[in-house]
Design a protein around this motif. Structure first.
Motif, PDB file in Angstrom:
ATOM      1  N   SER A 129     -20.348   8.439  -3.188  1.00  0.00           N
ATOM      2  CA  SER A 129     -19.003   8.607  -3.727  1.00  0.00           C
ATOM      3  C   SER A 129     -18.219   9.591  -2.865  1.00  0.00           C
ATOM      4  CB  SER A 129     -19.067   9.097  -5.172  1.00  0.00           C
ATOM      5  OG  SER A 129     -19.541  10.422  -5.209  1.00  0.00           O
ATOM      6  N   GLU A 168     -19.573  12.931  -3.548  1.00  0.00           N
ATOM      7  CA  GLU A 168     -20.852  13.256  -2.888  1.00  0.00           C
ATOM      8  C   GLU A 168     -20.657  13.592  -1.413  1.00  0.00           C
ATOM      9  OE1 GLU A 168     -24.379  10.806  -5.086  1.00  0.00           O
ATOM     10  OE2 GLU A 168     -22.723   9.623  -4.326  1.00  0.00           O
ATOM     11  N   ILE A 175     -19.382  17.128  -1.215  1.00  0.00           N
ATOM     12  CA  ILE A 175     -20.391  18.152  -1.505  1.00  0.00           C
ATOM     13  C   ILE A 175     -21.360  18.297  -0.332  1.00  0.00           C
ATOM     14  CG2 ILE A 175     -22.330  18.732  -3.039  1.00  0.00           C
ATOM     15  CD1 ILE A 175     -19.570  19.052  -4.351  1.00  0.00           C
ATOM     16  N   LYS A 176     -21.823  17.151   0.188  1.00  0.00           N
ATOM     17  CA  LYS A 176     -22.787  17.202   1.304  1.00  0.00           C
ATOM     18  C   LYS A 176     -22.198  17.914   2.505  1.00  0.00           C
ATOM     19  CE  LYS A 176     -26.106  14.022   0.088  1.00  0.00           C
ATOM     20  NZ  LYS A 176     -25.931  12.676  -0.390  1.00  0.00           N
ATOM     21  N   SER A 224     -19.867  20.256   2.377  1.00  0.00           N
ATOM     22  CA  SER A 224     -19.304  21.551   1.993  1.00  0.00           C
ATOM     23  C   SER A 224     -17.781  21.602   2.057  1.00  0.00           C
ATOM     24  CB  SER A 224     -19.884  22.665   2.867  1.00  0.00           C
ATOM     25  OG  SER A 224     -21.278  22.674   2.775  1.00  0.00           O
ATOM     26  N   ASP A 233     -15.567  20.896  -7.244  1.00  0.00           N
ATOM     27  CA  ASP A 233     -16.704  21.591  -7.859  1.00  0.00           C
ATOM     28  C   ASP A 233     -17.807  20.611  -8.255  1.00  0.00           C
ATOM     29  OD1 ASP A 233     -15.238  23.830  -7.525  1.00  0.00           O
ATOM     30  OD2 ASP A 233     -14.773  24.152  -9.646  1.00  0.00           O
ATOM     31  N   GLY A 241     -22.254  16.657 -11.389  1.00  0.00           N
ATOM     32  CA  GLY A 241     -22.994  15.879 -10.402  1.00  0.00           C
ATOM     33  C   GLY A 241     -22.628  14.401 -10.371  1.00  0.00           C
TER      34      GLY A 241
END
Ligand SMILES: Cc1cc2nc3c(=O)[nH]c(=O)nc-3n(C[C@H](O)[C@H](O)[C@H](O)COP(=O)(O)OP(=O)(O)OC[C@H]3O[C@@H](n4cnc5c(N)ncnc54)[C@H](O)[C@@H]3O)c2cc1C
Ligand code: FES
Lengths: 106, 414
Positions: free
Chosen positions: A23, A26, A29-30, A32, A37, A41
């Protein structure tokens, strides 16, 4: 594979290579990317992965399911191009996608 | 105590709270040594999918991890996996690890989480009797989740019911045993218990309340039946125990740090030793909106405490504390919970359980303290804010679906 550009509210741009099937949340997040936030998850339970989708891609990112729509309805600073980034699946069609992160997720 | 000059920070435990604390420390500008010690072989990962999408086989393992290995390298975070922290030497400010290694620290964060309460009965050590806490647990359970097999789930809490939903969807024959008179008795009201019982029963799950397990019987070393207190016997191919968790507080306790059902901390996550902090499932902290201390077993709590501890160590302003919240997915139902309902005196229902879209609001002395929202995000999100501000709302208004949650929130704020 798709190149996704995340634009922060102050205009800083970061482009990442994202895999099909993951997504937009994702990939952020991976890599950074600040401003997302994603506390739950990706369970569509927290609304802390809110982004604004570039107009040119609004058709390509797919439609919102009922749950997402209803979460967004209550998030802050929602606009017509608001989406929960955990609900946008990456595919080749999204190559070049630009999303902007809001000033805060709360 | 000012720890803003800390040069060595060690985190014991490598789960949700540890990952958050490490990330917040680096984001907050901490440039010193940072070491995470985790006894599991895996990098920090999220647990909620273990009883949901991941258990069902709908999610790759890679997606469980908070951060890829490269992130820890890029951020100069040393991660010692497969390593148990065994003892804290508070005087020397050292954390002892198994096999004799010792780490110095200026600040130590205990993020050791919790462990499943073990089944206290004969037969609990038979093969095919499982807990559901770790990735390794799911790797053991999943190959046994085969259509037609009989699974007996002990305990009708959220994890037990989520696993029941997955098992049923995968075609297993599912029975849930619950000692209490209703499911989810410890965490929610009778209305919600009844709703979830109806849903699971309609899907073909057998729920036996007021039912205690006596022991487990086996054949050739593997479980074959669950024997109930009344002597009756349920044939079983596998057992899943979900009877609650215990905080991993022993490291702290053995070192003389104050504990009482969890490692006691102040609002910043500091324990009775000013160099030692605790965050997540293992910690008991002041619940600012509820005027008492408590241990919360949730993702939000682990994230929030991870942030609080990092800020306290860095001497940064304390981040805002949000109202506690939790979610659970069962079948196509999304339950979102805000606040803690313990001690309510009034319930207001909004929407229709029959439509599988409704919310139960909990009030005490006219103040909203919690909500359970089923497929109803606005009720959840609006309540989260109202609970934090201590809003007083008439229950009749909450039940009136002709008034939108936005209007209600606006009225409550006025
Ligand atoms: C199956 C399941 C489903 C869940 N679903 C939800 C949900 O839907 N929503 C929600 O909000 N919450 C959910 N939770 C709860 C949530 O996952 C936990 O509250 C959260 O993981 C707590 O984070 P933590 O860091 O405190 O502990 P953990 O994530 O458990 O991490 C603690 C880690 O420390 C390690 N450790 C312990 N002792 C030592 C030691 N001495 N030395 C080294 N390492 C040690 C442990 O092995 C573990 O890896 C669920 C939990 C489970 C198990
Ligand atoms: S990550 Fe929680 S709603 Fe998207």
């Amino acid at each position: 594979m798709a190149k996704i550009t995340y634009v922060s509210h102050d205009g800083t741009e970061r482009t990442v290579e994202a895999k099909n099937g993951e997504s937009v949340m994702e990939a952020a997040i991976k890599n950074s990317i600040p401003g997302i936030d994603a506390d739950c998850g990706g369970a569509c339970a927290c609304a802390t992965c809110h982004v604004y989708v570039d107009d040119a891609f609004m058709d390509k990112v797919g439609t919102q399911e009922e749950m997402e729509k209803s979460m967004l309805d209550f998030a802050e600073n929602v606009k017509a191009n608001s989406r929960l980034s955990c609900q946008i699946k990456i595919s080749d069609a999204l190559d070049g996608l630009r999303v902007t992160t809001p000033e805060s997720q709360h | 105590m000012d720890l803003s000059g800390a040069e060595k920070i060690v985190i014991a435990g490598a789960g949700q709270a540890a990952a958050q604390a490490a990330q917040s420390l680096r984001q907050g500008g901490y440039a010193g040594e940072l070491i995470i010690v985790g006894e599991e072989p895996a990098l920090p990962y999220q647990r909620p999918p273990l009883s949901k999408a991941y258990m069902k086989g709908e999610m790759d393992e890679e997606r469980l991890y908070f951060k890829p290995a490269a992130w820890y390298q890029d951020n100069k975070i040393e991660v010692l996996l497969g390593t148990t922290a065994t003892r804290i030497d508070r005087a020397a400010r050292q954390l002892h690890l198994q096999h004799g290694a010792v780490l110095d620290y200026d600040a130590l964060i205990l993020a050791t989480g919790s462990r499943p309460r073990a089944l206290p009965c004969k037969g609990a050590d038979l093969a095919n009797v499982h807990d559901l806490r770790t990735l390794a647990d799911v790797e053991r359970i999943r190959p046994q989740m085969v259509s037609g097999r009989r699974i007996v789930i002990i305990g009708a809490g959220y994890i037990g019911l989520e696993a029941a939903a997955v098992a049923r969807t995968m075609g297993l024959d599912v029975t849930v045993l619950e000692m209490a008179p209703r499911v989810l008795a410890r965490v929610t009201s009778p209305v919600m218990s009844e709703f979830f019982t109806t849903e699971h029963t309609a899907k073909g799950v057998k729920i036996l309340t007021n039912t205690a397990l006596s022991h487990l019987e086996g054949q050739d070393g593997a479980v074959s039946a669950a024997v109930l207190a009344d002597g009756s016997s349920l044939p079983a191919d596998l057992i899943l125990a979900g009877i609650g968790i215990l905080p991993n507080e022993e490291l702290a306790k053995d070192a003389g740090i104050a504990c009482s059902n969890g490692i006691l901390t102040d609002r910043d996550g500091r324990t009775s030793d000013p160099h030692v902090f605790a965050a997540g499932d293992c910690a008991s902290r002041p619940l600012v909106h509820y005027g008492r201390a408590g241990r919360l077993e949730s993702v939000h709590n682990a994230i929030e405490q991870g942030k609080l501890v990092a800020a306290a160590i860095l001497g940064a302003p304390r981040p805002a504390e949000d109202c506690p919240w939790f979610w659970s997915d069962q079948y196509d139902l999304k339950l979102q919970i805000a606040g803690l309902s313990t001690g309510y005196d009034t319930i207001a229902l909004r929407g229709d359980p029959g439509e599988r879209k409704f919310a139960a609001f909990y009030l005490r002395n006219g103040t909203l303290i919690a909500v359970d929202a089923v497929n109803s995000p606005p009720e959840f999100l609006a309540s989260k804010k109202m609970i934090m501000t201590g809003a007083r709302i008439a229950p009749e208004m909450l039940s009136d679906t002709s008034i939108s949650m936005k209007e209600i929130a606006a009225k409550a704020a006025a």
